[in-house]
Design a protein around this motif. Structure first.
Motif, PDB file in Angstrom:
ATOM      1  N   CYS A   1      46.657  40.494  45.548  1.00 17.84           N
ATOM      2  CA  CYS A   1      46.101  39.155  45.389  1.00 17.84           C
ATOM      3  C   CYS A   1      46.369  38.311  46.634  1.00 17.84           C
TER       4      CYS A   1
ATOM      5  N   SER B   1      51.238  35.699  39.368  1.00 16.89           N
ATOM      6  CA  SER B   1      50.841  37.035  38.911  1.00 16.89           C
ATOM      7  C   SER B   1      51.660  37.465  37.697  1.00 16.89           C
TER       8      SER B   1
ATOM      9  N   ASP C   1      44.893  34.311  39.815  1.00 15.52           N
ATOM     10  CA  ASP C   1      45.335  35.210  38.755  1.00 15.52           C
ATOM     11  C   ASP C   1      45.893  34.358  37.606  1.00 15.52           C
TER      12      ASP C   1
ATOM     13  N   ALA D   1      43.191  39.762  41.457  1.00 17.12           N
ATOM     14  CA  ALA D   1      43.305  40.120  42.870  1.00 17.12           C
ATOM     15  C   ALA D   1      41.951  40.311  43.536  1.00 17.12           C
TER      16      ALA D   1
END
Length: 305
Positions: free
Chosen positions: A17, A76, A105, A158
């Motif tokens: 990401c 994340s 994300d 990502a």
């Protein structure tokens, strides 16, 4: 003017990401030969963080020390454990020092918890969308790859971070640079590395691009390109203007000069040889066009001056 991105990372962040957000910005700088974007990495307290795959990153500083154009929040994995008063207070304080806020994300969750996505369209990783909708009813949650709603930017993961970065480059500096960035980051090595085709979302424009790139050394008249792809020159001009905000002539010239720039940087061919490969009758004509497009001569570009 350089746009400053400050990227807030936490233990468990996704390398993928992060790279998909930063590398397009880096590529835009490389292709434009300008500092269009700058970025700094930060953590809540400035301490080292470790990604989900074990990559250790020493941030440039603590979140409280950052000020810039875009604050990117990127937790994340393990984002629910990060949903604490301390984290939310830090994000709220930092939000006032940035003109735009981005949640990558599951970063959308932390922005929403801080009330920073209220009355905005936003997305999150699709596995978390239902819980996101239930928890934050004041956010207009949508199942999209990325969302740009005014000064709020969100993406679903990502791969979508690359799409978001590309969209921001397109917004800031036009569709042609965004398309060139995508081309650069999807390039392969090998004998054809100088002539890999750019791609457009518009089928007609894509066919014109394919023809142009197949005929860089001996350029075709725009009327002939239109005939070969089965449309009028006027229609082709309209579609290219709508898709890429330029004319067919300027697009063709840009493709030829992009090849010239790549050859100047990566080969030892003379300027005259490069001019011939890019459809110019002589080195002087190409040099004038190159300087008009990129702000310096191919010789100066080659020497890095």
């Amino acid at each position: 003017m350089t746009r400053q991105y400050n990227i807030l990372i936490f233990d468990g962040f996704s390398n993928h990401c992060l790279a998909n957000m930063v590398e397009p910005l880096r590529a835009a700088n490389t292709l434009s030969r300008q500092s269009l974007y700058a970025w700094r990495f930060c953590s809540i307290d400035g301490r080292t963080v470790q990604s989900s795959s074990g990559l250790t990153v020493t941030p440039n500083g603590a979140l409280s020390e950052q000020r810039g154009d875009v604050l990117v929040v990127m937790p994340s994995y393990g984002y629910l454990k990060l949903d604490t008063r301390e984290t939310i207070r830090a994000i709220l304080a930092a939000a006032g020092k940035h003109s735009q806020l981005a949640g990558l994300d599951t970063g959308s969750w932390l922005l929403a918890r801080a009330g920073l996505l209220n009355d905005h369209r936003a997305t999150i990783h699709w596995d978390e969308l239902a819980r996101f909708e239930e928890t934050f009813p004041l956010v207009n949650a949508v199942q999209e790859r990325y969302v740009i709603d005014g000064n709020r930017l969100t993406c679903s993961g990502a791969m979508a971070a690359f799409d978001l970065a590309s969209a921001l480059i397109r917004r800031d500096h036009g569709p042609l640079l965004s398309m060139e960035v995508a081309h650069l980051l999807m390039s392969r090595g090998g004998a054809d590395q100088y002539t890999l085709p750019l791609k457009s979302e518009d089928t007609l424009v894509n066919r014109a691009l394919t023809l142009m790139q197949a005929n860089l050394e001996t350029p075709l008249p725009i009327k002939e390109i239109a005939r070969k792809i089965g449309c009028s020159q006027k229609r082709l001009e309209g579609r290219i203007q709508a898709e890429l905000k330029t004319t067919p002539q300027a697009l063709y010239r840009r493709l030829r000069l992009n090849l010239a720039r790549k050859l100047a940087e990566e080969t030892e061919q003379s300027i005259a040889e490069i001019a011939g490969r890019c459809g110019y009758e002589n080195a002087s004509a190409m040099t004038r066009a190159f300087k008009a497009e990129f702000g310096q001569t191919p010789t100066a570009f080659r020497s890095g001056s």
